[in-house]
Design a protein around this motif. Structure first.
Motif, mmCIF file in Angstrom:
data_model
loop_
_atom_site.group_PDB
_atom_site.id
_atom_site.type_symbol
_atom_site.label_atom_id
_atom_site.label_comp_id
_atom_site.label_asym_id
_atom_site.label_seq_id
_atom_site.Cartn_x
_atom_site.Cartn_y
_atom_site.Cartn_z
ATOM 1 N N THR B 20 40.410 46.422 21.417
ATOM 2 C CA THR B 20 40.959 45.576 22.294
ATOM 3 C C THR B 20 41.500 46.442 23.602
ATOM 4 O O THR B 20 42.427 47.338 23.279
ATOM 5 N N LEU B 21 41.198 46.097 24.657
ATOM 6 C CA LEU B 21 41.964 46.674 25.949
ATOM 7 C C LEU B 21 42.634 45.993 26.480
ATOM 8 O O LEU B 21 42.588 44.584 26.747
ATOM 9 N N SER B 22 43.870 46.456 26.756
ATOM 10 C CA SER B 22 45.035 45.689 27.495
ATOM 11 C C SER B 22 45.118 45.807 28.980
ATOM 12 O O SER B 22 44.582 46.621 29.499
ATOM 13 N N CYS B 23 45.633 44.806 29.486
ATOM 14 C CA CYS B 23 45.770 44.556 31.000
ATOM 15 C C CYS B 23 46.850 43.535 31.195
ATOM 16 O O CYS B 23 46.934 42.361 30.411
ATOM 17 N N THR B 24 47.898 43.755 31.981
ATOM 18 C CA THR B 24 48.664 42.915 32.572
ATOM 19 C C THR B 24 49.036 42.742 34.103
ATOM 20 O O THR B 24 48.225 43.733 34.562
ATOM 21 N N TYR B 25 49.315 42.041 34.723
ATOM 22 C CA TYR B 25 49.320 41.572 36.051
ATOM 23 C C TYR B 25 50.619 40.977 36.375
ATOM 24 O O TYR B 25 51.185 40.223 35.646
ATOM 25 N N ASP B 26 50.653 41.294 37.829
ATOM 26 C CA ASP B 26 51.923 40.492 38.236
ATOM 27 C C ASP B 26 51.702 39.535 39.538
ATOM 28 O O ASP B 26 50.968 40.367 40.511
ATOM 29 N N THR B 27 51.908 38.469 39.693
ATOM 30 C CA THR B 27 51.506 37.402 40.654
ATOM 31 C C THR B 27 52.542 36.527 40.763
ATOM 32 O O THR B 27 52.912 36.064 39.580
ATOM 33 N N SER B 28 52.759 35.808 41.982
ATOM 34 C CA SER B 28 53.417 34.615 42.091
ATOM 35 C C SER B 28 52.498 33.451 42.209
ATOM 36 O O SER B 28 53.153 32.226 42.444
ATOM 37 N N GLU B 29 51.127 33.702 42.313
ATOM 38 C CA GLU B 29 50.409 32.577 42.397
ATOM 39 C C GLU B 29 49.981 31.615 41.096
ATOM 40 O O GLU B 29 50.133 32.255 40.114
ATOM 41 N N SER B 30 49.652 30.609 41.236
ATOM 42 C CA SER B 30 49.331 29.819 40.038
ATOM 43 C C SER B 30 47.724 29.844 39.869
ATOM 44 O O SER B 30 47.418 29.621 38.646
ATOM 45 N N ASP B 31 46.983 30.087 41.067
ATOM 46 C CA ASP B 31 45.566 29.788 40.662
ATOM 47 C C ASP B 31 44.938 31.045 41.197
ATOM 48 O O ASP B 31 44.890 31.488 42.143
ATOM 49 N N TYR B 32 44.275 31.788 40.417
ATOM 50 C CA TYR B 32 43.538 32.876 40.732
ATOM 51 C C TYR B 32 42.420 33.092 39.393
ATOM 52 O O TYR B 32 42.533 32.474 38.534
ATOM 53 N N TYR B 33 41.748 34.400 39.645
ATOM 54 C CA TYR B 33 40.985 34.868 38.734
ATOM 55 C C TYR B 33 40.973 35.967 38.328
ATOM 56 O O TYR B 33 41.563 37.019 39.012
ATOM 57 N N LEU B 34 40.476 36.390 36.858
ATOM 58 C CA LEU B 34 40.654 37.529 36.328
ATOM 59 C C LEU B 34 39.394 38.337 35.700
ATOM 60 O O LEU B 34 38.379 37.220 35.559
ATOM 61 N N PHE B 35 39.177 39.339 35.971
ATOM 62 C CA PHE B 35 37.794 39.850 35.707
ATOM 63 C C PHE B 35 37.999 41.176 34.649
ATOM 64 O O PHE B 35 38.955 41.914 34.974
ATOM 65 N N TRP B 36 36.934 41.423 33.912
ATOM 66 C CA TRP B 36 36.674 42.869 33.431
ATOM 67 C C TRP B 36 35.471 43.467 33.877
ATOM 68 O O TRP B 36 34.433 42.494 33.592
#
Lengths: 113, 115
Positions: B20-36
């Motif tokens: 398992t590879l970890s990723c965290t992100y910081d945003t104030s938006e509610s609608d977004y996309y995440l990718f590997w």
């Protein structure tokens, strides 16, 4: 098959030279991007283009400019190369269709001496 | 500004095992996309998996699946039955409608697969 090509895989230039990196996509995508990849920093956006002759600065545009005269071609220009611009440069184009993803070129590893 | 953090510079896994590879992100938006994205040595970067933030169900693509925790702003990638061909640099990336189609990348995790 989707294809993004870059003009060179490896390039060696001297400090002060003008450098052109070219990127071509055959997918009729409107959006194209130039990134710089450095160890420990991931990919950072230099410039992007929403359409022909339209461009916007990314996060690290200093020392770079771009040109997009035709939809399929997006060029990155280093007006006066410096050693701190030694890096891997990746071009990408974005598909807004069902796949909705960015397609990347193979990269150009630029060394400035 | 949006930021993406990958806290594991390198990971190793035995062939056929799970990692398992970890990723965290910081945003104030509610609608977004995440990718590997996967970048094999000397080869082109390719998309592994995509997750839309409005979807509660975790995305899966064959041996690849994600654990998306929106409240915790966490987006980990699980690779099952690891194969030698999985050895690569893996990048987590974020995109939002308000930010156009620009991707914000993490620093990357090098995955080594041992035979």
């Amino acid at each position: 098959d989707v294809k993004v090509t870059q003009s060179s895989r490896y390039l060696v230039k001297r400090t002060g030279e003008k450098v052109f990196l070219e990127c071509v996509q055959d997918m009729d995508h409107e959006n194209m991007f130039w990134y710089r990849q450095d160890p420990g920093l991931g990919l950072r956006l230099i410039y992007f283009s929403y359409d022909v002759k339209m461009k916007e600065k990314g996060d690290i545009p200093e020392g770079y400019s771009v040109s997009r005269e035709k939809k399929e071609r997006f060029s990155l220009i280093l007006e006066s190369a410096s050693t701190n611009q030694t890096s891997m440069y990746l071009c990408a184009s974005h598909s807004q269709g069902p796949t909705d993803t960015q397609y990347f070129g193979p990269g150009t590893r630029l060394t400035v001496l | 500004a949006q930021t993406v953090t990958q806290s594991q510079p390198e990971m190793s896994v035995q062939e056929a095992e799970t990692v398992t590879l970890s990723c965290t992100y910081d945003t104030s938006e509610s609608d977004y996309y995440l990718f590997w994205y996967k970048q094999p040595p000397s080869r082109q970067m390719i998309l592994v998996i995509r997750q839309e933030a409005y979807k509660q169900q975790n995305a899966t693509e064959n041996r690849f699946s994600v654990n998306f925790q929106k409240a915790a702003k966490s987006f980990s990638l699980k690779i099952s039955d690891s194969q030698l061909g999985d050895a690569a640099m893996y990048f987590c990336a974020y995109r939002s409608e308000e930010y156009g189609n620009k991707l914000v990348f993490g620093a990357g995790t090098i995955l080594r697969v041992k035979s």
